[in-house]
Design a protein around this motif. Structure first.
Motif, PDB file in Angstrom:
ATOM      1  N   GLU A 286       0.872  -1.147  -0.051  1.00 34.93           N
ATOM      2  CA  GLU A 286      -0.033   0.024   0.004  1.00 34.93           C
ATOM      3  C   GLU A 286       0.915   1.252  -0.034  1.00 34.93           C
ATOM      4  N   ASP A 287       1.878   1.270   0.820  1.00 37.44           N
ATOM      5  CA  ASP A 287       2.953   2.285   0.731  1.00 37.44           C
ATOM      6  C   ASP A 287       3.851   2.487  -0.720  1.00 37.44           C
ATOM      7  N   LYS A 288       4.025   1.399  -1.302  1.00 34.45           N
ATOM      8  CA  LYS A 288       5.160   1.623  -2.058  1.00 34.45           C
ATOM      9  C   LYS A 288       4.399   1.310  -3.639  1.00 34.45           C
ATOM     10  N   ARG A 289       3.489   0.267  -3.520  1.00 37.49           N
ATOM     11  CA  ARG A 289       2.644   0.160  -4.808  1.00 37.49           C
ATOM     12  C   ARG A 289       1.283   0.191  -4.553  1.00 37.49           C
ATOM     13  N   PRO A 290       0.813   1.533  -4.369  1.00 39.41           N
ATOM     14  CA  PRO A 290      -0.841   1.642  -4.286  1.00 39.41           C
ATOM     15  C   PRO A 290      -1.449   1.252  -5.488  1.00 39.41           C
ATOM     16  N   ASP A 291      -0.782   1.223  -6.582  1.00 40.30           N
ATOM     17  CA  ASP A 291      -1.526   0.750  -7.768  1.00 40.30           C
ATOM     18  C   ASP A 291      -2.134  -0.324  -7.757  1.00 40.30           C
ATOM     19  N   ILE A 292      -1.656  -1.433  -6.975  1.00 40.46           N
ATOM     20  CA  ILE A 292      -2.087  -2.695  -6.735  1.00 40.46           C
ATOM     21  C   ILE A 292      -3.374  -2.736  -6.043  1.00 40.46           C
ATOM     22  N   LYS A 293      -3.728  -1.656  -5.007  1.00 40.83           N
ATOM     23  CA  LYS A 293      -4.845  -1.592  -4.205  1.00 40.83           C
ATOM     24  C   LYS A 293      -5.137  -2.856  -3.600  1.00 40.83           C
ATOM     25  N   ILE A 294      -4.198  -3.345  -2.650  1.00 39.46           N
ATOM     26  CA  ILE A 294      -3.949  -4.859  -2.043  1.00 39.46           C
ATOM     27  C   ILE A 294      -5.373  -4.939  -1.009  1.00 39.46           C
ATOM     28  N   PHE A 295      -5.693  -3.751  -0.344  1.00 36.98           N
ATOM     29  CA  PHE A 295      -6.726  -3.898   0.655  1.00 36.98           C
ATOM     30  C   PHE A 295      -8.055  -4.042  -0.128  1.00 36.98           C
ATOM     31  N   GLU A 296      -8.105  -3.720  -1.458  1.00 39.14           N
ATOM     32  CA  GLU A 296      -9.394  -3.965  -2.039  1.00 39.14           C
ATOM     33  C   GLU A 296      -9.348  -5.566  -3.030  1.00 39.14           C
ATOM     34  N   HIS A 297      -8.264  -6.056  -2.815  1.00 38.41           N
ATOM     35  CA  HIS A 297      -8.251  -7.117  -3.583  1.00 38.41           C
ATOM     36  C   HIS A 297      -9.289  -8.136  -3.087  1.00 38.41           C
ATOM     37  N   LYS A 298      -9.900  -8.797  -4.145  1.00 39.97           N
ATOM     38  CA  LYS A 298     -10.965  -9.746  -3.737  1.00 39.97           C
ATOM     39  C   LYS A 298     -11.710  -9.126  -2.838  1.00 39.97           C
ATOM     40  N   ASP A 299     -12.381  -8.186  -3.218  1.00 48.96           N
ATOM     41  CA  ASP A 299     -13.555  -7.469  -2.559  1.00 48.96           C
ATOM     42  C   ASP A 299     -13.169  -7.118  -0.921  1.00 48.96           C
ATOM     43  N   GLY A 300     -11.833  -6.658  -0.953  1.00 51.00           N
ATOM     44  CA  GLY A 300     -11.481  -6.546   0.608  1.00 51.00           C
ATOM     45  C   GLY A 300     -11.335  -7.585   1.360  1.00 51.00           C
ATOM     46  N   VAL A 301     -10.960  -8.731   1.019  1.00 48.48           N
ATOM     47  CA  VAL A 301     -11.072 -10.104   1.715  1.00 48.48           C
ATOM     48  C   VAL A 301     -10.079  -9.861   3.051  1.00 48.48           C
ATOM     49  N   LEU A 302      -8.881  -9.139   2.833  1.00 44.75           N
ATOM     50  CA  LEU A 302      -7.955  -8.953   4.116  1.00 44.75           C
ATOM     51  C   LEU A 302      -8.730  -8.309   5.306  1.00 44.75           C
ATOM     52  N   ILE A 303      -9.491  -7.029   4.967  1.00 45.74           N
ATOM     53  CA  ILE A 303     -10.153  -6.685   6.100  1.00 45.74           C
ATOM     54  C   ILE A 303     -11.327  -7.490   6.460  1.00 45.74           C
ATOM     55  N   LYS A 304     -12.160  -8.355   5.787  1.00 46.61           N
ATOM     56  CA  LYS A 304     -13.110  -9.309   6.017  1.00 46.61           C
ATOM     57  C   LYS A 304     -12.446 -10.318   6.851  1.00 46.61           C
ATOM     58  N   ALA A 305     -11.318 -10.906   6.678  1.00 45.10           N
ATOM     59  CA  ALA A 305     -10.511 -11.826   7.245  1.00 45.10           C
ATOM     60  C   ALA A 305     -10.275 -11.450   8.559  1.00 45.10           C
ATOM     61  N   VAL A 306     -10.020 -10.361   9.073  1.00 41.03           N
ATOM     62  CA  VAL A 306      -9.746  -9.725  10.468  1.00 41.03           C
ATOM     63  C   VAL A 306     -11.299  -9.997  11.054  1.00 41.03           C
ATOM     64  N   ASN A 307     -12.264  -9.456  10.678  1.00 39.12           N
ATOM     65  CA  ASN A 307     -13.429  -9.608  11.179  1.00 39.12           C
ATOM     66  C   ASN A 307     -13.801 -11.212  11.406  1.00 39.12           C
ATOM     67  N   ALA A 308     -13.548 -12.065  10.543  1.00 39.99           N
ATOM     68  CA  ALA A 308     -13.959 -13.365  10.490  1.00 39.99           C
ATOM     69  C   ALA A 308     -12.975 -14.037  11.755  1.00 39.99           C
ATOM     70  N   LEU A 309     -11.967 -13.838  11.899  1.00 35.37           N
ATOM     71  CA  LEU A 309     -11.023 -14.223  12.997  1.00 35.37           C
ATOM     72  C   LEU A 309     -11.627 -13.749  14.302  1.00 35.37           C
ATOM     73  N   LEU A 310     -11.967 -12.438  14.276  1.00 28.89           N
ATOM     74  CA  LEU A 310     -12.308 -12.158  15.664  1.00 28.89           C
ATOM     75  C   LEU A 310     -13.626 -12.889  16.224  1.00 28.89           C
ATOM     76  N   ASN A 311     -14.402 -13.111  15.001  1.00 27.36           N
ATOM     77  CA  ASN A 311     -15.713 -13.891  15.288  1.00 27.36           C
ATOM     78  C   ASN A 311     -15.542 -15.362  15.589  1.00 27.36           C
ATOM     79  N   LEU A 312     -14.255 -15.640  15.392  1.00 27.82           N
ATOM     80  CA  LEU A 312     -13.940 -17.196  15.647  1.00 27.82           C
ATOM     81  C   LEU A 312     -13.344 -17.452  17.026  1.00 27.82           C
ATOM     82  N   THR A 313     -13.734 -16.671  17.930  1.00 29.00           N
ATOM     83  CA  THR A 313     -13.163 -16.680  19.196  1.00 29.00           C
ATOM     84  C   THR A 313     -14.261 -17.051  20.351  1.00 29.00           C
ATOM     85  N   ASP A 314     -13.731 -17.516  21.429  1.00 28.01           N
ATOM     86  CA  ASP A 314     -14.952 -17.637  22.681  1.00 28.01           C
ATOM     87  C   ASP A 314     -15.014 -16.334  23.571  1.00 28.01           C
TER      88      ASP A 314
END
Length: 747
Positions: A286-314
């Motif tokens: 994101e810092d060096k290659r913003p053209d890749i738009k990595i946090f938007e990749h696959k419909d923002g799956v990295l951000i979704k992954a964080v929320n999924a992980l937090l829900n997979l907890t007791d």
């Protein structure tokens, strides 16, 4: 005059701090990210608290001096742990140098890296030969990738401090050959869909970004081209073998390993581990290659992954131990600190993430951490709400999934985790349609997790134990049906990787009912397994109860075992049990050889009831079984001469010589015990009777009667799942009509 050093530090900090992500923009025309120079941070902020803690740790290491030993140990040994400490300290020292511009941190990193650069050219493969991809500094290339990911950040932090000759030496003697070693020299490690490969991809890509080496960055993003990896390259730590023409590299791992909902196919334990390289490389991109738009990749799956992980907890923040997993791994791990801060900063600034960060008690020392700390300080924090949800599995979300049912109130808040995922690559277990059950942070019906003592050198060097294969992965180690004492897919990885169960339906909308149903037709050839689990809140019961309907349709007569790995002490049973004078093993293989039979008996004539206590609360399992069915009380620990397994108990109900079978169970939390007053409250089950009113290929109807004789009727369609489908059924001359796959009726 006495100077307030904390205030002095703060002023220096506010004036000098120009933090960016690790990848310095030293040769880029793009301006640096916004410097952290806001004048509204104070020494009580979470950011500054983190800074002071890390500074204390790094200063202590600097005082001890640098040690770069010749590698020789497995995980847990001195050289292994020393090199881990070195890269962690260097990374933190880089953060401190960026923030405070104190030259001692740059000197420390430079001297350490120069020592590694002197060692590396003559460094052979690690002497331990256990890994499919041996490392240099560590016994496996995975740990070498950990080292390079961290050292890339350290190097990036002091890049402009070093002169050209020093940079040339480090890149020629250390970083370039290390990147080539992890990739070109280890394609079976680098070119995979697996958490190992993600670490390797990130390591090569991050050092490539610091060095402005486009070739390394592209290699990391897209993998190595024209490489052949044989089938025999896979072992317990190997990943999915790539077919000719299949994509590899960081982007492929991002696309293939995550489902659209953010679930990671290897399970939450390894998702937590993989989030570090995923997030750190993404931040650098994101810092060096913003053209890749990595946090938007696959419909923002990295951000979704964080929320999924937090829900997979007791309730305590511990991850549910699905697949290979160590119990106790939690949101307090550094990978999750990084992930939460990044999800807040690069996502939609969800205030629920702030409460997680506050619990974690630290933030990352960059813009993301600063944004989180400022938002917490300004009062934007909200609770992170966990709710019932489905998390799909597979790149397209069509390979089964995980459902979490949640119900209850503070003090008695229940979570049921229902697993109908794909195999989960090499870290997957043979446990289709299995479940686990939690009261707050307490395991009531447990998933065993893995058989491994991570970084405990006396236990197999901290690596996986043989019992992970002979026990932990086997179906009998889980709370699901086992047919003819054989694991799902006969315990074959390739077969299991080809199939997954299918979600039949789920419904979380009603306040008092949370339900999930899934079907598997491949775990056993010729047998259909259909399990429906209902979390039901009703005035008949003190707490929500679980109704578990497990239907089996077989082409031939089979033996079916259904285990429940309860946690706690037996209180009472209503069936006669026979305790042998000498313990016998339950079976010979497929995990059965690891179970001691402590007692067994025939099922009760009406309902079979089993009550136990755990953490001063009571639980009763009420089952509808036939009079010829058997109940077995067993304990893990047989065929375990080195005591590698926990001695946990299990309740097993068994049906023999039947084609079709139905297991109906009600799991009921009730009552409590106070050891101070020595009084038990509601220690008896409130379920008077459970009856199967009807069971055909089309419908299953179950009736639950409470002690006050009030009744609940649950009607399930076994074939028609449409929410618009109208059903009509006559039971005991009474007609019932409803729309959708199920209905619950209070009689």
């Amino acid at each position: 005059m006495k100077i307030n050093t904390s205030v002095l530090h703060l002023c220096t900090f506010l004036l000098a701090f120009s933090a960016t992500t690790y990848a310095q923009n030293h040769n880029s025309e793009k301006p640096v990210q916004t410097a952290i120079v806001e004048q509204n941070l104070d020494e009580n902020s979470l950011f500054d608290q983190t800074l002071q803690k890390i500074k204390k740790e790094v200063d202590a290491e600097i005082a001890r001096g640098i040690d770069v030993p010749i590698p020789k140990d497995l995980a847990g040994g001195y050289t292994h742990e020393r090199h881990k400490k070195n890269y962690a300290t260097a990374q933190n020292a880089g953060d401190l140098y960026r923030i405070e511009k104190d030259e001692k941190y740059a000197i420390y990193i430079k001297e350490m890296l120069l020592q590694y650069a002197e060692m590396f050219p003559e460094l052979p493969l690690h002497p331990e030969e256990r890994s499919y991809a041996r490392g240099k500094l560590f016994w496996q290339s995975l740990n070498d990738s950990n080292w390079l990911v961290a050292m890339s950040q350290a190097y990036g932090s002091i890049y402009d401090y070093l002169d050209k000759e020093e940079r040339n030496q480090l890149e020629k003697d250390l970083f370039l050959p290390y990147a080539d070693f992890l990739s070109l020299e280890n394609p079976k490690f680098f070119n995979r869909i697996h958490n190992h490969s993600t670490w390797g991809n990130a390591a090569v890509g991050m050092i490539g970004l610091v060095m402005d080496n486009e070739g390394l960055v592209n290699r990391a993003l897209y993998g190595i081209k024209n490489t052949n990896i044989s089938e025999d390259a896979r072992d317990d730590d190997g990943g999915r073998i790539l077919k000719p023409g299949q994509k590899a590299g960081f982007l492929a791992n991002l696309e293939e390993a995550f489902s659209p909902s953010g679930y990671y196919t290897e399970g939450p334990y390894y998702q937590r581990y993989a989030m570090y390289p995923f997030i750190m490389f993404a931040k650098a991109l994101e810092d060096k290659r913003p053209d890749i738009k990595i946090f938007e990749h696959k419909d923002g799956v990295l951000i979704k992954a964080v929320n999924a992980l937090l829900n997979l907890t007791d309730a305590d923040g511990d991850f549910f131990p699905l697949n290979d997993a160590q119990k106790g791994m939690s949101i307090y791990n550094q990978s999750i600190v990084i992930a939460v801060d990044a999800a807040y900063y690069y996502g939609d600034r969800s205030p629920g993430l702030l409460s997680v960060a506050q619990k974690q008690g630290r933030v990352t020392l960059d813009e993301a951490g600063k944004a989180v700390a400022e938002a917490i300080r300004s009062g934007e924090i909200q609770d992170f709400e966990k709710s019932s949800m489905n998390l799909s599995d597979g790149p397209l979300g069509n390979n089964g999934g995980i459902t979490i049912l949640r119900q209850g109130k503070p003090g008695n808040n229940y979570s049921l985790v229902y697993k109908y995922t794909s195999q989960g690559d090499s870290h997957g277990h043979y446990d289709k349609l299995s479940f686990s059950f939690y009261n707050e942070g307490e395991e009531i019906i447990q998933d065993y997790g893995f058989a491994r003592f991570v970084n405990i050198e006396p236990k197999n060097g901290g690596g996986y134990l043989k019992e992970n294969t002979t026990w932990a992965k086997q179906s009998i180690a889980h709370n699901t049906i086992v047919q003819n004492e054989t694991s799902h897919f006969e315990g074959d990885f390739d077969t299991g990787s080809n199939y997954n169960p299918e979600l039949y339906f789920s419904d979380f909308a009603p306040d008092d009912i949370k339900i999930v149903s899934a079907i598997d037709t491949n775990a056993y050839t010729g047998t259909k397994m259909h399990r429906t689990m209902v979390m039901l809140e009703n005035e008949l019961f003190q707490n929500p109860v679980i109704l578990d309907i497990f239907r089996l349709e077989g082409e031939k007569e089979n033996q079916y075992d259904l285990p429940f790995y309860y946690q706690g002490q037996i209180i009472n049973t209503n069936f006669e049990i026979n305790t042998p004078e000498q313990l016998q093993k339950l079976g010979k293989e497929n995990g059965y050889q690891h179970l001691w039979v402590e007692s067994s008996g025939k099922a009760a004539e009406s309902n079979t009831k089993f009550t136990w206590s755990n953490n001063r609360k009571f639980y009763t399992l009420t089952q509808v079984l036939d009079k010829n069915d058997e109940v077995i009380l067993a304990r893990i620990g047989a065929t375990d001469p080195e005591f590698n397994l926990r001695r946990d108990p299990v309740y097993i109900s068994r049906k023999q010589g039947v084609k079709d079978a139905l297991f109906v169970s009600v799991l009921e939390p009730h009552g409590s015990y106070d050891p101070v007053t020595e009084l038990g409250k509601n220690s008896f089950s409130q379920v008077n009777e459970v009856q199967v009113i009807k069971n055909t290929t089309a419908y299953t109807v179950v009736e639950i009667t409470g002690y006050d004789e009030q009744q609940i009727l649950f009607l399930l369609s076994n074939k028609e799942v449409s929410r618009d489908k109208k059903h009509q059924l006559t039971i005991n001359n009474e007609e019932f009509s409803w729309v959708g796959p199920y209905i619950v009726i209070n009689k």
